[in-house]
Design an enzyme around this catalytic site. Structure first.
Site, PDB file in Angstrom:
ATOM      1  N   LYS A 260     -12.172  -2.098   6.673  1.00  0.00           N
ATOM      2  CA  LYS A 260     -11.344  -2.980   7.500  1.00  0.00           C
ATOM      3  C   LYS A 260     -11.826  -2.994   8.952  1.00  0.00           C
ATOM      4  O   LYS A 260     -11.840  -4.013   9.583  1.00  0.00           O
ATOM      5  CB  LYS A 260      -9.880  -2.543   7.458  1.00  0.00           C
ATOM      6  CG  LYS A 260      -9.316  -2.332   6.057  1.00  0.00           C
ATOM      7  CD  LYS A 260      -8.894  -3.612   5.386  1.00  0.00           C
ATOM      8  CE  LYS A 260      -8.714  -3.464   3.885  1.00  0.00           C
ATOM      9  NZ  LYS A 260      -7.678  -2.561   3.445  1.00  0.00           N
TER      10      LYS A 260
ATOM     11  N   ASP B  25      -1.937   6.606   6.288  1.00  0.00           N
ATOM     12  CA  ASP B  25      -2.958   5.674   5.826  1.00  0.00           C
ATOM     13  C   ASP B  25      -3.255   4.753   7.009  1.00  0.00           C
ATOM     14  O   ASP B  25      -2.415   3.957   7.400  1.00  0.00           O
ATOM     15  CB  ASP B  25      -2.415   4.884   4.624  1.00  0.00           C
ATOM     16  CG  ASP B  25      -3.371   3.791   4.151  1.00  0.00           C
ATOM     17  OD1 ASP B  25      -4.426   3.592   4.784  1.00  0.00           O
ATOM     18  OD2 ASP B  25      -3.044   3.125   3.136  1.00  0.00           O
TER      19      ASP B  25
ATOM     20  N   TRP C 174       0.826  -1.214   0.000  1.00  0.00           N
ATOM     21  CA  TRP C 174       0.000   0.000   0.000  1.00  0.00           C
ATOM     22  C   TRP C 174       0.858   1.261   0.000  1.00  0.00           C
ATOM     23  O   TRP C 174       0.547   2.237  -0.688  1.00  0.00           O
ATOM     24  CB  TRP C 174      -0.975   0.001   1.179  1.00  0.00           C
ATOM     25  CG  TRP C 174      -1.908  -1.177   1.128  1.00  0.00           C
ATOM     26  CD1 TRP C 174      -1.996  -2.196   2.031  1.00  0.00           C
ATOM     27  CD2 TRP C 174      -2.856  -1.483   0.087  1.00  0.00           C
ATOM     28  NE1 TRP C 174      -2.940  -3.106   1.620  1.00  0.00           N
ATOM     29  CE2 TRP C 174      -3.482  -2.700   0.448  1.00  0.00           C
ATOM     30  CE3 TRP C 174      -3.240  -0.862  -1.099  1.00  0.00           C
ATOM     31  CZ2 TRP C 174      -4.473  -3.299  -0.344  1.00  0.00           C
ATOM     32  CZ3 TRP C 174      -4.223  -1.453  -1.882  1.00  0.00           C
ATOM     33  CH2 TRP C 174      -4.821  -2.643  -1.502  1.00  0.00           C
TER      34      TRP C 174
HETATM   35  C1  PLP Z   1      -7.071  -2.148   2.049  1.00  0.00           C
HETATM   36  C2  PLP Z   1      -6.078  -1.095   2.145  1.00  0.00           C
HETATM   37  C3  PLP Z   1      -5.974  -0.082   1.167  1.00  0.00           C
HETATM   38  C4  PLP Z   1      -6.846  -0.055  -0.070  1.00  0.00           C
HETATM   39  O1  PLP Z   1      -8.100   0.349   0.254  1.00  0.00           O
HETATM   40  P1  PLP Z   1      -9.215   0.571  -0.870  1.00  0.00           P
HETATM   41  O2  PLP Z   1     -10.316   1.181  -0.075  1.00  0.00           O
HETATM   42  O3  PLP Z   1      -9.539  -0.786  -1.420  1.00  0.00           O
HETATM   43  O4  PLP Z   1      -8.679   1.457  -1.910  1.00  0.00           O
HETATM   44  C5  PLP Z   1      -5.028   0.903   1.355  1.00  0.00           C
HETATM   45  N1  PLP Z   1      -4.221   0.916   2.425  1.00  0.00           N
HETATM   46  C6  PLP Z   1      -4.289  -0.044   3.377  1.00  0.00           C
HETATM   47  C7  PLP Z   1      -3.366   0.018   4.557  1.00  0.00           C
HETATM   48  C8  PLP Z   1      -5.214  -1.072   3.266  1.00  0.00           C
HETATM   49  O5  PLP Z   1      -5.285  -2.024   4.207  1.00  0.00           O
END
Ligand code: PLP
Length: 370
Positions: free
Chosen positions: A205, A181, A114
């Site tokens: 998540k 993030d 990511w």
């Molecule tokens: C799942 C995830 C993403 C991607 O998320 P989307 O909503 O599918 O774009 C980005 N960063 C992390 C840390 C993730 O776990």
């Protein structure tokens, strides 16, 4: 309609409760799912489904307002920050962040897939400095002792690496605005928001169903880049519009609100952290004391949210058998991400400790059988 509502009210009986270790979209509290189901049939006893109301309906604005205010309360967000809900997932933020904040140079910590994807987008807008990377070690640890360039517009980190099972549990001191993030560890522990310029994530998540992205922004950082920004990609549009510039993801926002209420009623992020530590310790202890399993992340950087492990070399050929065995015993989503292999047990807030115990029992039973 009446009959359906009655069925819903008498609590749907689930034949067999599965243990849901999915990495995302992932487990939500059962009460939150039941409340969502009710709103899908009849939102606030108004005779309409939440699926068929206007986002500008009188009874939807309070949903957004309360969700924002619970974000602020539960994370103890100081004055001067905005909370907005967008579409597009965390992946869209990978480009919106540099669009809005990268004038010349940005610094990134490369801790996994990511982080790398975020860096790739930033490179379209300016210079990107990778301050450190654990790519050579298949991202099994969090790099430390790096220098953040003081002339960078911001420093970007991924607090929890969902795929590799490493996590930055401490709020970093950064000489430039810190952007994070937090897709997979938001609300899993208290954080000091004042140390961050931007915190964002996909909700699927640890917060809500897929479809909504949350962004927490320190307002004073906006409006400093000189490039023109398309309306929909400009954070100011969504702050000014109160997340209602265009049609927001109505249902996921409502479920997020229900989950935030649930969080508050259950002791907030401090209580979640306590529970998450307990669950993670239990599972890591079982892995460490096993003769066939071994953890993949460096001990000091282990994630509480995504617990990654494999079979020791001499048992490698048994991995598929264990997956089958786990599945037969009601475990869902324990297969590791394809770039790590082995197993990953995601232990988000809503996962009960009983599920962790069930997985451990399953691991022990399998170990005894070989
Ligand atoms: C799942 C995830 C993403 C991607 O998320 P989307 O909503 O599918 O774009 C980005 N960063 C992390 C840390 C993730 O776990």
């Amino acid at each position: 309609m009446k009959i359906i509502l009655q069925i819903c009210d008498t609590k749907i009986k689930f034949t067999m409760k599965k243990h849901n270790f999915n990495a995302g979209p992932s487990i939500l509290p059962r009460e939150v799912i039941e409340e969502t189901a009710k709103a899908v049939l009849d939102f606030q006893n108004d005779g309409l489904s939440i699926l068929e109301i206007s986002h500008r309906a009188k009874n939807f604005q309070p949903v957004v307002d309360e969700a924002v205010s619970l974000f602020k309360e539960l994370l103890d967000i100081p004055e001067g920050y905005s909370v907005i809900f967008l579409g597009g997932g965390a992946s869209l933020e990978f480009c919106m962040i540099p669009y809005n904040f990268l004038e010349k140079k940005a610094a990134y910590l490369n801790t996994g897939v990511w982080a790398k994807k975020a860096m790739k987008e930033a490179k379209l807008f300016g210079d990107v400095v990778e301050v450190a990377s654990s790519a050579d070690a298949n991202y099994t640890f969090i790099p430390k002792n790096y220098t953040i360039p003081t002339d960078a517009d911001y420093f970007h980190i991924t607090t929890n690496n969902t795929i590799y099972g490493t996590e930055i549990l401490k709020d970093i001191d950064s000489p430039v605005p810190l952007f994070a993030d937090m897709s997979s560890d938001i609300f899993s522990r208290p954080i000091d928001v004042s140390k961050y310029g931007v915190i964002y994530g996909g909700a699927q998540k640890n917060l809500a169903p897929a479809g909504v992205t949350f962004v927490i922004i320190k307002n004073e950082l906006l409006g400093k880049v000189t490039r023109p920004i398309p309306t929909m990609l400009d954070y100011r549009t969504h702050i000014d519009g109160g997340s209602m510039f265009n049609t927001p993801p109505v249902l996921p926002i409502y479920t997020a609100l229900l989950n935030l209420r649930y969080l508050k009623a259950n002791g907030g992020v401090a209580a979640m952290e306590k529970k998450n530590i307990e669950k993670a310790n239990l599972l890591y202890d079982a892995i460490d004391s096993s003769k066939i399993f071994v953890g993949t992340a460096k001990e000091e950087d282990r994630s509480r949210m995504n617990i990654c492990f494999v079979m020791k070399e001499e048992y490698k050929e048994k991995e598929a058998d264990f997956l089958k065995f786990a599945q037969e015993n009601g475990m869902v989503g324990v297969k590791g991400h394809r770039s790590v292999g082995g197993f990953r047990a995601s232990c988000y807030n809503a996962l009960p400790i009983e599920s962790v115990q069930a997985l451990i029992d399953c691991m022990k039973k399998f170990e005894q059988s070989i």
